[in-house]
Every structure is written in C-alpha cells, then in structure tokens.
Design a protein around this motif. Structure first.
Motif, PDB file in Angstrom:
ATOM      1  N   GLY A 153       0.831  -1.210   0.000  1.00 24.55           N
ATOM      2  CA  GLY A 153       0.000   0.000   0.000  1.00 24.55           C
ATOM      3  C   GLY A 153       0.857   1.247   0.000  1.00 24.55           C
ATOM      4  O   GLY A 153       1.817   1.364  -0.761  1.00 24.55           O
ATOM      5  N   SER A 154       0.567   2.202   0.881  1.00 30.67           N
ATOM      6  CA  SER A 154       1.315   3.458   0.907  1.00 30.67           C
ATOM      7  C   SER A 154       2.560   3.394   1.779  1.00 30.67           C
ATOM      8  O   SER A 154       3.272   4.384   1.907  1.00 30.67           O
ATOM      9  N   TYR A 174       0.534   2.931  -5.972  1.00 33.20           N
ATOM     10  CA  TYR A 174       0.837   2.792  -4.555  1.00 33.20           C
ATOM     11  C   TYR A 174       2.321   2.536  -4.316  1.00 33.20           C
ATOM     12  O   TYR A 174       2.894   3.001  -3.329  1.00 33.20           O
TER      13      TYR A 174
END
Length: 66
Positions: free
Chosen positions: A29-30, A53
């Motif tokens: 993800g981030s 991402y």
C-alpha cells in the motif's frame, strides 16, 4: 485502502519481530509498515502490485529498491 498510524505499526513490528529480524508486508500500500520497520531498525520487504501505490510507498519509505 487504509493508512495505518505509524505508532501502531511500530508497536506491531516490535511485538512480532525478533531483534535484528525482517518484516514482510505482502500488501505494501502506501508504506506505513515499511516506515515503522525502518524506524525500529528492522529489515523490511514490501510487495505491491499497483504501480501508483508503489511510487507513494517509495517516496514515504526512502532507501534503495529492486
């Protein structure tokens, strides 16, 4: 997608990772887990299939990548 608090992720990394260990995040993800692992001086491996991402995580975590 949900951003996790860095303080929470640092706690969870310490809870389950032995000293000098490596944290694996198969859903990067981030990059919150990567930031936490780096700040706690663990090794880190993150996997993300979405290019958008991945770039966000790279910018947040810093360091070298393959």
């Amino acid at each position: 997608p949900t951003v996790k608090p860095i303080a929470l992720m640092k706690y969870l990394c310490r809870l389950v990772t032995p000293p000098g260990g490596t944290v694996l995040d198969p859903f990067l993800g981030s990059g919150s887990t990567g930031i936490a692992a780096k700040e706690e001086e663990f090794g880190f491996v993150g996997i993300e299939k979405e290019g958008e991402y991945l770039e966000i995580a790279r910018g947040r975590i810093g360091g070298s990548y393959e």
